[in-house]
Motif scaffolding. Structure first.
Motif, PDB file in Angstrom:
ATOM      1  N   GLU A 176       0.841  -1.195   0.000  1.00  0.00           N
ATOM      2  CA  GLU A 176       0.000   0.000   0.000  1.00  0.00           C
ATOM      3  C   GLU A 176       0.879   1.249   0.000  1.00  0.00           C
ATOM      4  OE1 GLU A 176      -3.394   2.265   2.735  1.00  0.00           O
ATOM      5  OE2 GLU A 176      -2.593   0.320   3.362  1.00  0.00           O
ATOM      6  N   ALA A 177       1.914   1.231   0.842  1.00  0.00           N
ATOM      7  CA  ALA A 177       2.824   2.377   0.902  1.00  0.00           C
ATOM      8  C   ALA A 177       3.577   2.550  -0.412  1.00  0.00           C
ATOM      9  CB  ALA A 177       3.802   2.196   2.061  1.00  0.00           C
ATOM     10  N   GLU A 188       3.448   5.796  -2.765  1.00  0.00           N
ATOM     11  CA  GLU A 188       4.685   6.475  -3.132  1.00  0.00           C
ATOM     12  C   GLU A 188       4.764   6.673  -4.643  1.00  0.00           C
ATOM     13  OE1 GLU A 188       9.399   6.103  -1.876  1.00  0.00           O
ATOM     14  OE2 GLU A 188       8.173   4.301  -1.982  1.00  0.00           O
ATOM     15  N   VAL A 189       4.447   5.624  -5.396  1.00  0.00           N
ATOM     16  CA  VAL A 189       4.469   5.721  -6.852  1.00  0.00           C
ATOM     17  C   VAL A 189       3.463   6.763  -7.351  1.00  0.00           C
ATOM     18  CG1 VAL A 189       3.927   4.460  -8.987  1.00  0.00           C
ATOM     19  CG2 VAL A 189       5.338   3.384  -7.227  1.00  0.00           C
ATOM     20  N   ALA A 190       2.327   6.869  -6.653  1.00  0.00           N
ATOM     21  CA  ALA A 190       1.288   7.826  -7.046  1.00  0.00           C
ATOM     22  C   ALA A 190       1.604   9.252  -6.597  1.00  0.00           C
ATOM     23  CB  ALA A 190      -0.059   7.389  -6.472  1.00  0.00           C
ATOM     24  N   GLY A 191       2.738   9.417  -5.901  1.00  0.00           N
ATOM     25  CA  GLY A 191       3.136  10.755  -5.487  1.00  0.00           C
ATOM     26  C   GLY A 191       2.626  11.178  -4.131  1.00  0.00           C
ATOM     27  N   HIS A 192       2.025  10.263  -3.384  1.00  0.00           N
ATOM     28  CA  HIS A 192       1.496  10.589  -2.049  1.00  0.00           C
ATOM     29  C   HIS A 192       2.554  10.236  -1.001  1.00  0.00           C
ATOM     30  CE1 HIS A 192      -2.270  11.257  -4.066  1.00  0.00           C
ATOM     31  NE2 HIS A 192      -2.356   9.990  -4.450  1.00  0.00           N
ATOM     32  N   GLU A 193       3.535  11.083  -0.878  1.00  0.00           N
ATOM     33  CA  GLU A 193       4.708  10.786  -0.058  1.00  0.00           C
ATOM     34  C   GLU A 193       4.383  10.698   1.437  1.00  0.00           C
ATOM     35  OE1 GLU A 193       7.841  10.121  -0.893  1.00  0.00           O
ATOM     36  OE2 GLU A 193       7.501  10.246  -3.062  1.00  0.00           O
ATOM     37  N   GLU A 194       3.577  11.640   1.936  1.00  0.00           N
ATOM     38  CA  GLU A 194       3.342  11.668   3.387  1.00  0.00           C
ATOM     39  C   GLU A 194       2.648  10.422   3.909  1.00  0.00           C
ATOM     40  OE1 GLU A 194       1.886  14.985   5.738  1.00  0.00           O
ATOM     41  OE2 GLU A 194       2.802  16.354   4.281  1.00  0.00           O
TER      42      GLU A 194
END
Length: 294
Positions: free
Chosen positions: A3-4, A8-14
């Motif tokens: 999931e993480a 991360e790949v989708a740009g949702h770093e936080e």
């Protein structure tokens, strides 16, 4: 973990980093990989097992367990394990923890491994990951140019350091070698006088380490592919390689054989733990996982 990775790949770093942070406290395959994503040290802590002295003494005074210890002392290890398991096989809680402490103090390391694991004492590293057969591993590692921690990781997963164990498939000893594989290794090493006894620690570790190096060379030094090959065979692993370049962690977690998938995760995580046991620090798993190619 995945999931993480997707976040991360989708740009949702936080949110990805928040998940990695939770996982990075774990002493496991995905915990170590999560720590790598955050560039954190692994949380490898050897926690002692504290048990009630009276509970420990009651076990130590049990004549059946004393018999198990004496069986082991005279080389009757199978009988020793049978008696020990009959006494503590159904134990829980404090008694199970006490049996781990007692087994380790008596040199019954495989019983300590199983008791600590069953009691969920996951951070009791000295109980769950003892460093045994040091000289044999050091010799084989030097001779066959293999990292000692990797050898320990294989042995811990394959046999839990039971030298005379035989699997249902017929694999024998510490590194669980099939007799036909041992014959092949003996032929390659020109070891015509090895005697055929795979329960001998020096023979089993030497042959198993030679074969690790053999499959490592076949897969151009890729430790994950070699580890999978040790379990499932190099031909099968070759058939699993991706048509296009793929991240090694993704390839490992999509290995089609459940046994091999779990095996590779465990051996590489165990090798990191043993590297920490041997040197005080562990190389990052990600540094040993180059992308897989067809």
């Amino acid at each position: 973990y995945w999931e993480a990775r997707a976040l991360e790949v989708a740009g949702h770093e936080e949110p990805a980093r928040a998940i990695y942070a939770r996982l990075a406290d774990l002493q496991s395959w995905h915990g170590f990989l999560a720590a790598d994503r955050l560039d954190r040290d692994y949380r490898l802590i050897d926690e002692p097992i504290d048990v009630d002295a009276q509970a420990l003494q009651r076990l130590a005074d049990d004549p059946r367990l004393i018999r198990a210890r004496e069986y082991s002392a005279v080389g009757l290890d199978t009988e020793s394990r049978r008696v020990w398991n009959a006494v503590v096989g159904q134990a829980t809680g404090e008694q199970l923890l006490a049996s781990a402490v007692l087994a380790k103090s008596w040199g019954l390391d495989d019983r300590a491994i199983f008791s600590a694991g069953k009691a969920d004492a996951r951070r009791a590293l000295s109980y769950r990951f003892p460093v045994l057969y040091r000289s044999e591993v050091a010799q084989a590692a030097t001779t066959h140019r293999i990292e000692p921690a990797w050898i320990f990781g294989v042995m811990r997963r394959e046999s839990a350091f039971i030298p005379d164990v035989v699997s249902s498939a017929g694999a024998v000893g510490l590194m669980q070698l099939m007799p036909r594989t041992a014959d092949y290794v003996a032929e390659l090493q020109h070891a015509t006088d090895w005697g055929g006894d795979l329960t001998r620690a020096d023979v089993n570790i030497d042959f198993g380490t030679f074969y690790l190096n053999h499959v490592l060379e076949r897969f151009d030094g890729h430790q994950a592919l070699a580890t999978a090959s040790y379990n499932a065979g190099p031909n099968r692993v070759s058939s699993w390689l991706p048509a296009e370049t793929m991240e090694a962690d993704r390839w490992i977690d999509t290995i089609p054989f459940t046994e091999t998938r779990r095996y590779v995760r465990a051996v590489l995580a165990y090798a990191a733990i043993y590297e920490h046991q041997l040197t005080g620090s562990a190389q990052r798993l990600s540094s040993k996982l180059p992308p897989d190619r067809k």
